[in-house]
Design a protein around this motif. Structure first.
Motif, mmCIF file in Angstrom:
data_model
loop_
_atom_site.group_PDB
_atom_site.id
_atom_site.type_symbol
_atom_site.label_atom_id
_atom_site.label_comp_id
_atom_site.label_asym_id
_atom_site.label_seq_id
_atom_site.Cartn_x
_atom_site.Cartn_y
_atom_site.Cartn_z
ATOM 1 N N ILE A 78 0.840 -1.202 0.000
ATOM 2 C CA ILE A 78 0.000 0.000 0.000
ATOM 3 C C ILE A 78 0.874 1.250 0.000
ATOM 4 C CG2 ILE A 78 -1.722 1.316 1.300
ATOM 5 C CD1 ILE A 78 -2.873 -1.352 2.269
ATOM 6 N N LEU A 79 1.939 1.249 0.767
ATOM 7 C CA LEU A 79 2.862 2.389 0.762
ATOM 8 C C LEU A 79 3.417 2.641 -0.636
ATOM 9 C CD1 LEU A 79 4.874 1.764 4.060
ATOM 10 C CD2 LEU A 79 3.448 3.760 3.583
ATOM 11 N N ASN A 80 3.792 1.574 -1.313
ATOM 12 C CA ASN A 80 4.344 1.732 -2.662
ATOM 13 C C ASN A 80 3.320 2.325 -3.615
ATOM 14 O OD1 ASN A 80 6.730 0.668 -1.742
ATOM 15 N ND2 ASN A 80 6.445 -1.346 -2.667
ATOM 16 N N LYS A 81 2.072 1.889 -3.490
ATOM 17 C CA LYS A 81 1.024 2.408 -4.369
ATOM 18 C C LYS A 81 0.734 3.886 -4.095
ATOM 19 C CE LYS A 81 -1.345 -1.985 -5.319
ATOM 20 N NZ LYS A 81 -1.285 -1.885 -6.790
ATOM 21 N N GLN A 82 1.058 4.336 -2.893
ATOM 22 C CA GLN A 82 0.876 5.745 -2.539
ATOM 23 C C GLN A 82 2.117 6.587 -2.837
ATOM 24 O OE1 GLN A 82 -2.161 7.078 -1.426
ATOM 25 N NE2 GLN A 82 -2.710 5.042 -2.151
ATOM 26 N N GLY A 83 3.119 5.966 -3.428
ATOM 27 C CA GLY A 83 4.358 6.685 -3.713
ATOM 28 C C GLY A 83 5.199 6.952 -2.476
ATOM 29 N N ASN A 115 7.540 5.207 -1.061
ATOM 30 C CA ASN A 115 8.523 4.133 -1.152
ATOM 31 C C ASN A 115 9.646 4.270 -0.142
ATOM 32 O OD1 ASN A 115 7.288 4.912 -3.859
ATOM 33 N ND2 ASN A 115 8.002 2.851 -4.336
ATOM 34 N N ASP A 116 9.877 5.495 0.342
ATOM 35 C CA ASP A 116 10.985 5.719 1.266
ATOM 36 C C ASP A 116 10.598 5.485 2.718
ATOM 37 O OD1 ASP A 116 9.234 7.844 1.289
ATOM 38 O OD2 ASP A 116 10.788 9.369 1.567
ATOM 39 N N MET A 117 9.348 5.116 2.982
ATOM 40 C CA MET A 117 8.883 4.850 4.337
ATOM 41 C C MET A 117 8.925 3.347 4.587
ATOM 42 S SD MET A 117 5.415 6.298 6.161
ATOM 43 C CE MET A 117 5.777 7.971 5.593
ATOM 44 N N GLY A 118 9.578 2.927 5.670
ATOM 45 C CA GLY A 118 9.775 1.509 5.935
ATOM 46 C C GLY A 118 8.712 0.919 6.834
ATOM 47 N N VAL A 119 8.615 -0.417 6.802
ATOM 48 C CA VAL A 119 7.659 -1.148 7.638
ATOM 49 C C VAL A 119 8.417 -1.888 8.737
ATOM 50 C CG1 VAL A 119 5.834 -2.881 7.709
ATOM 51 C CG2 VAL A 119 6.117 -1.442 5.672
ATOM 52 N N ALA A 120 7.951 -1.716 9.971
ATOM 53 C CA ALA A 120 8.502 -2.426 11.134
ATOM 54 C C ALA A 120 7.525 -3.517 11.559
ATOM 55 C CB ALA A 120 8.740 -1.447 12.280
ATOM 56 N N PRO A 121 8.025 -4.612 12.156
ATOM 57 C CA PRO A 121 7.174 -5.770 12.437
ATOM 58 C C PRO A 121 6.330 -5.662 13.697
ATOM 59 C CG PRO A 121 9.393 -6.230 13.165
ATOM 60 C CD PRO A 121 9.431 -4.869 12.504
ATOM 61 N N GLY A 122 6.171 -4.456 14.231
ATOM 62 C CA GLY A 122 5.478 -4.325 15.500
ATOM 63 C C GLY A 122 6.452 -4.492 16.648
ATOM 64 N N GLU A 123 5.921 -4.421 17.867
ATOM 65 C CA GLU A 123 6.787 -4.320 19.033
ATOM 66 C C GLU A 123 6.358 -5.293 20.118
ATOM 67 O OE1 GLU A 123 6.400 -0.095 19.790
ATOM 68 O OE2 GLU A 123 6.460 0.220 17.610
#
Length: 477
Positions: free
Chosen positions: A223-228, A230-238
């Motif tokens: 979803i992030l990629n589709k919103q452009g 691309n430079d925002m990363g995904v973390a696996p939660g805490e």
């Protein structure tokens, strides 16, 4: 005589910095009835708020590099149209209310960023889903245990919309989206999932089994990629601690899915420590980081919450363990500003940097000064240096300048009840003078003078229960 050693040329991992976390809406079941502000800025005068912000972000303050911002369950009160719920392509900000429950947290971040940039530095921001709206859960109640699969995409968009709002509307430098807050701990609900347990002292959560974490790493990334974005990363939660991240199966589940590993932007966990074996045991093992880094060595790892403990030297020693034992690249303690009466049953982690009281006053806590010893020393872009000591009551943290404009820094921790004489061997330094600052039972980040290194040895007597920071060749007040 204790023999210790720091080698500023032997760099173990890059350091991304220390962080702070303003917690606003964390427990209230109805924001319209109880508009919770756990950080307490709503009670303070503008002058007092600015004083606290300067104590944190200014050149003379803590100088953090990271802010954590929660996403509470009240940002989307109604279910969106079915077409929207099934599409990955559109994130419509008009469907969300991102301002009502976040006023003071956003103020803290925006003003903190302004002060930080005035000293020619910058911040990174990580956002964490505290819990989704009630309608996204199977139970259809606030703090319901299980995600309703029909709202899988809605839940992912909920996170992305918040990050996009902060970045595009508030102009805040959001770098990562984290999936959950201690979502591994299914013990927080009745075993049949029938109730929320909200109102029993817990903050917002939802249960996140390992397979759901793996799925959402990929889904949120898409979803992030589709919103452009691309430079925002995904973390696996805490997860609550590093032990649970590895031994409860989360690290293995991620590592076993090549697509999830490729789409993972950073590793995250809380770093709470409990030495007592049992269900609440937690340590600082690096196993989870090691498992995933075997597949993707470039990944950094952040501690996104940890206890202030008793706001003493042992608190800083726990930070040392999180750095060297868990092999992390950044640490953010739990809420740095707390309004005690606003945590139902009392905060289980009551240590902090500041406390706000109902009469509109505030106090600077011992935790502030002990945290200042490390927070200022370990700036973004530096590296963790190799250290050793022949006494387990003495702990060292070394930060190598690593081609930044920051000086090499050494933190010496004495958790014992006795003064300790230490010979510290130093390698990789360019100057033979170090300026020292100390916090103890009697001192609050007090300048104690300069010390010369002779024959590559820095001789020092560490007072009991003290933390001392040495800066190479620079008077870093």
């Amino acid at each position: 005589m204790v023999k210790a050693y720091v080698d500023f040329q032997k760099k173990l991992q890059q350091w991304d910095g220390f962080g702070v976390n303003y917690v606003e809406t964390a427990q209230t079941p109805d924001y319209t009835v109880d508009p919770q502000d756990y950080g307490g800025f709503s009670l303070l005068t503008d002058e007092d708020r600015k004083n606290i912000l300067n104590l944190i972000f200014s050149e003379e303050g803590l100088k953090p590099c990271i802010i954590k911002m929660f996403l509470d369950p009240f940002h989307q009160p109604t279910i969106p149209p079915q077409e929207y719920s099934k599409s990955l392509d559109d994130v419509d900000l008009s469907l969300y209310e991102h301002t009502e429950t976040t006023r003071w947290m956003r103020y803290f971040a925006k003003e903190g960023l302004k002060i930080t940039r005035q000293r020619n530095a910058d911040l990174d921001i990580i956002t964490t889903l505290y819990g989704p709206p009630a309608w996204m859960t199977k139970q259809k109640i606030l703090r319901g245990r299980d995600l309703d699969p029909s709202h899988r995409i809605n839940c992912a968009k909920y996170m992305v919309s918040w990050a996009r709002y902060l970045r595009d509307i508030e102009n805040l430098p959001v770098k990562y989206i984290s999936l959950h807050n201690e979502g591994e701990d299914y013990h927080r609900w009745p075993y049949d999932g029938s109730g929320s347990n909200l109102g029993t002292g817990h903050d917002y959560n939802m249960y996140w089994p390992a397979e759901q974490v793996v799925d959402f790493i990929k889904l949120v990334r898409d979803i992030l990629n589709k919103q452009g974005m691309n430079d925002m990363g995904v973390a696996p939660g805490e997860t609550t601690n590093w032990y649970r991240f590895s031994d409860w199966g989360y690290a293995y589940a991620i590592a076993d899915d090549r697509d999830a590993v490729d789409k993972l932007g950073i590793i995250t966990s809380h770093g709470f420590f409990n030495p007592n074996y049992g269900n609440f045991y937690g340590d600082h093992r690096s196993l989870g980081n090691d498992i995933i880094r075997e597949k993707k060595p470039s990944l950094h790892s952040w501690v996104t919450s940890t206890s202030w403990s008793k706001m003493d030297a042992k608190f800083v020693n726990e930070i040392r363990d999180n750095i060297y034992c868990a092999k992390t690249n950044a640490i953010i303690p739990w809420a740095c500003i707390q309004r005690p009466v606003k945590w139902l049953g009392g905060d289980p982690n009551p240590g902090t940097a500041f406390k706000v009281y109902e009469d509109g006053t505030y106090s600077v806590e011992p935790g502030y000064y002990f945290y200042k010893q490390v927070c200022r020393a370990g700036q973004q872009g530096m590296a963790v240096a190799a250290v050793s000591a022949t006494d387990s009551t003495i702990g060292l943290i070394g930060f190598s300048a690593n081609n930044t404009d920051n000086p090499n820094a050494l933190v010496v921790i004495n958790i014992s009840e006795e003064q300790k004489a230490i010979d510290i061997g130093i390698n990789g330094n360019h100057n033979n003078i170090f300026f020292a600052y100390r916090t103890s039972c009697e001192e609050k980040y007090q300048y104690i003078g300069s010390i010369n290194v002779e024959d590559n040895i820095l001789k020092y007597c560490a007072p009991p229960q003290s933390v001392t920071t040495f800066y190479e060749g620079e008077d870093c007040k």
